[in-house]
Design an enzyme around this catalytic site. Sequence first.
Site, PDB file in Angstrom:
ATOM      1  N   HIS A 205     -24.148  -0.929  -1.622  1.00  0.00           N
ATOM      2  CA  HIS A 205     -24.609  -2.303  -1.869  1.00  0.00           C
ATOM      3  C   HIS A 205     -25.580  -2.430  -3.040  1.00  0.00           C
ATOM      4  CE1 HIS A 205     -28.179  -0.909   0.227  1.00  0.00           C
ATOM      5  NE2 HIS A 205     -28.799  -1.958  -0.265  1.00  0.00           N
TER       6      HIS A 205
HETATM    7  C1  UD1 Z   1     -31.580  -6.467  -0.432  1.00  0.00           C
HETATM    8  C2  UD1 Z   1     -32.713  -5.645  -1.005  1.00  0.00           C
HETATM    9  C3  UD1 Z   1     -32.392  -4.162  -0.879  1.00  0.00           C
HETATM   10  C4  UD1 Z   1     -31.988  -3.803   0.534  1.00  0.00           C
HETATM   11  C5  UD1 Z   1     -30.866  -4.702   0.980  1.00  0.00           C
HETATM   12  C6  UD1 Z   1     -30.473  -4.410   2.402  1.00  0.00           C
HETATM   13  C7  UD1 Z   1     -33.884  -6.741  -2.869  1.00  0.00           C
HETATM   14  C8  UD1 Z   1     -34.117  -6.732  -4.321  1.00  0.00           C
HETATM   15  N1  UD1 Z   1     -32.938  -5.906  -2.425  1.00  0.00           N
HETATM   16  O1  UD1 Z   1     -30.454  -6.269  -1.282  1.00  0.00           O
HETATM   17  O2  UD1 Z   1     -33.540  -3.425  -1.226  1.00  0.00           O
HETATM   18  O3  UD1 Z   1     -31.584  -2.448   0.584  1.00  0.00           O
HETATM   19  O4  UD1 Z   1     -31.297  -6.063   0.888  1.00  0.00           O
HETATM   20  O5  UD1 Z   1     -29.204  -4.945   2.687  1.00  0.00           O
HETATM   21  O6  UD1 Z   1     -34.558  -7.428  -2.140  1.00  0.00           O
HETATM   22  N2  UD1 Z   1     -25.423 -12.151   0.407  1.00  0.00           N
HETATM   23  C9  UD1 Z   1     -24.635 -12.869   1.284  1.00  0.00           C
HETATM   24  N3  UD1 Z   1     -25.125 -13.068   2.545  1.00  0.00           N
HETATM   25  C10 UD1 Z   1     -26.328 -12.601   2.962  1.00  0.00           C
HETATM   26  C11 UD1 Z   1     -27.127 -11.893   2.041  1.00  0.00           C
HETATM   27  C12 UD1 Z   1     -26.648 -11.669   0.768  1.00  0.00           C
HETATM   28  O7  UD1 Z   1     -23.546 -13.303   0.956  1.00  0.00           O
HETATM   29  O8  UD1 Z   1     -26.693 -12.809   4.123  1.00  0.00           O
HETATM   30  C13 UD1 Z   1     -24.881 -11.864  -0.948  1.00  0.00           C
HETATM   31  C14 UD1 Z   1     -25.198 -12.909  -1.965  1.00  0.00           C
HETATM   32  O9  UD1 Z   1     -24.116 -13.014  -2.840  1.00  0.00           O
HETATM   33  C15 UD1 Z   1     -26.358 -12.308  -2.717  1.00  0.00           C
HETATM   34  C16 UD1 Z   1     -26.056 -10.821  -2.657  1.00  0.00           C
HETATM   35  O10 UD1 Z   1     -25.407 -10.638  -1.387  1.00  0.00           O
HETATM   36  O11 UD1 Z   1     -26.461 -12.805  -3.996  1.00  0.00           O
HETATM   37  C17 UD1 Z   1     -27.244  -9.941  -2.730  1.00  0.00           C
HETATM   38  O12 UD1 Z   1     -28.218 -10.303  -1.775  1.00  0.00           O
HETATM   39  P1  UD1 Z   1     -29.778 -10.073  -2.079  1.00  0.00           P
HETATM   40  O13 UD1 Z   1     -30.592 -10.602  -0.961  1.00  0.00           O
HETATM   41  O14 UD1 Z   1     -30.113 -10.535  -3.431  1.00  0.00           O
HETATM   42  O15 UD1 Z   1     -29.973  -8.511  -2.119  1.00  0.00           O
HETATM   43  P2  UD1 Z   1     -29.273  -7.321  -1.351  1.00  0.00           P
HETATM   44  O16 UD1 Z   1     -28.249  -6.740  -2.245  1.00  0.00           O
HETATM   45  O17 UD1 Z   1     -28.838  -7.694   0.026  1.00  0.00           O
END
Ligand code: UD1
Length: 357
Positions: A205
């Site tokens: 991820h």
């Molecule tokens: C975040 C943390 C990472 C952690 C991870 C655990 C940061 C910078 N990164 O990364 O350290 O290891 O969480 O999983 O804070 N999205 C969805 N649904 C959700 C959440 C996310 O669709 O419930 C998608 C969205 O397109 C979003 C992308 O995932 O843009 C990334 O989500 P984001 O919260 O930015 O960071 P993670 O990659 O989950």
Amino acid sequence: MKMITVLGARPQFIKACMLSRLLQNDKNINEIIVHTGQHYDKNMSDIFFTQLQLPTPDYHLGVGSGSHGKQTADMLIQLENVINKEKPDLVLVYGDTNSTLAGSLAASKLHVPIAHIEAGLRSFNRRMPEEINRVVTDHLSTFLFAPSQAAVDHLAREGIKEGVYVTGDIMYDAVLHYKETAVNQSDILQRLQLQAGDYYLATIHRAENTDEPDRLKNILKAFQQLDKKVVFPLHPRTKHTIEKWEQGTNSNILLIEPLNYLDMLVMESQAKTILTDSGGIQKEAYMLRTPCITLRKETEWEETVREKWNTIMPPTHSEKIVEAVLNSEKPQAYRSLFGDGNAAHHIQVVLREMFKY
Ligand code: UD1
């Protein structure tokens, strides 16, 4: 004593469940839980609150996804309001996500002491958003709860020596607490028609892997060449990228939805080898004694590499990944690295002493 706990992302719900259970039963403490909404899908958030019996958040900020600046700024604005309204004695944050950073920035500007759980981790790679989040948070925190001596040493090198406590790793508390329940309650192996020890488990991820098509393609190519089924629960970010290519449906790769905690513990403990870029899963692999290949060029959890249960393999060449997986074996020796499984209790004792409640 009144405190605010800031949560937002999946691993934080797992980390928080063990300490919140103690705090919520402590009549001298009022723990207010704020969910930033960084993770919002049912299987990335709600399921953890239900399964781990985390109290319903007192505030849900509903921030959702966005660029780092926007996501963190939205959290900051709202957290400032909550802190101003609740006037806590302490703000507690976990790990290294944007929710951690927003919690610590909001608290520090309002002169509220911060407790950071999982302090002192370093990858020494400032291109990782998590590295920035943890460095800033550690430098703003009053109480730094470090999982290991290595973390304490990192802090000392940056001049942080006061308020540092080695408590062990709170995720280890959760693994010990839920391991047996997971085996008794989860039917994930039957549902996926898998035999223990006869599959690989993969999770990817990190932005450095998901946002670099070449890297993700190398990873998938390697998975396709492995000798056993690769079960691949997809983080939403990874899903977006893979779906764009309409590939990864090779029969060797079993793409599934993100798993709940109990199913994940079973899948991790019964896998032949785990392939991951997650920090938490590298640790859980070690705690559950499953060999791990880390698909990155560095790790925060160097001790697991030193003990030979974890191999670092930057996903630049698919053949090298395949070779590393096929050569992976359980080492003979195993040493406890993550404390005594009572990190939450040790943290509670420090808070009690410091706040004299
Ligand atoms: C975040 C943390 C990472 C952690 C991870 C655990 C940061 C910078 N990164 O990364 O350290 O290891 O969480 O999983 O804070 N999205 C969805 N649904 C959700 C959440 C996310 O669709 O419930 C998608 C969205 O397109 C979003 C992308 O995932 O843009 C990334 O989500 P984001 O919260 O930015 O960071 P993670 O990659 O989950």
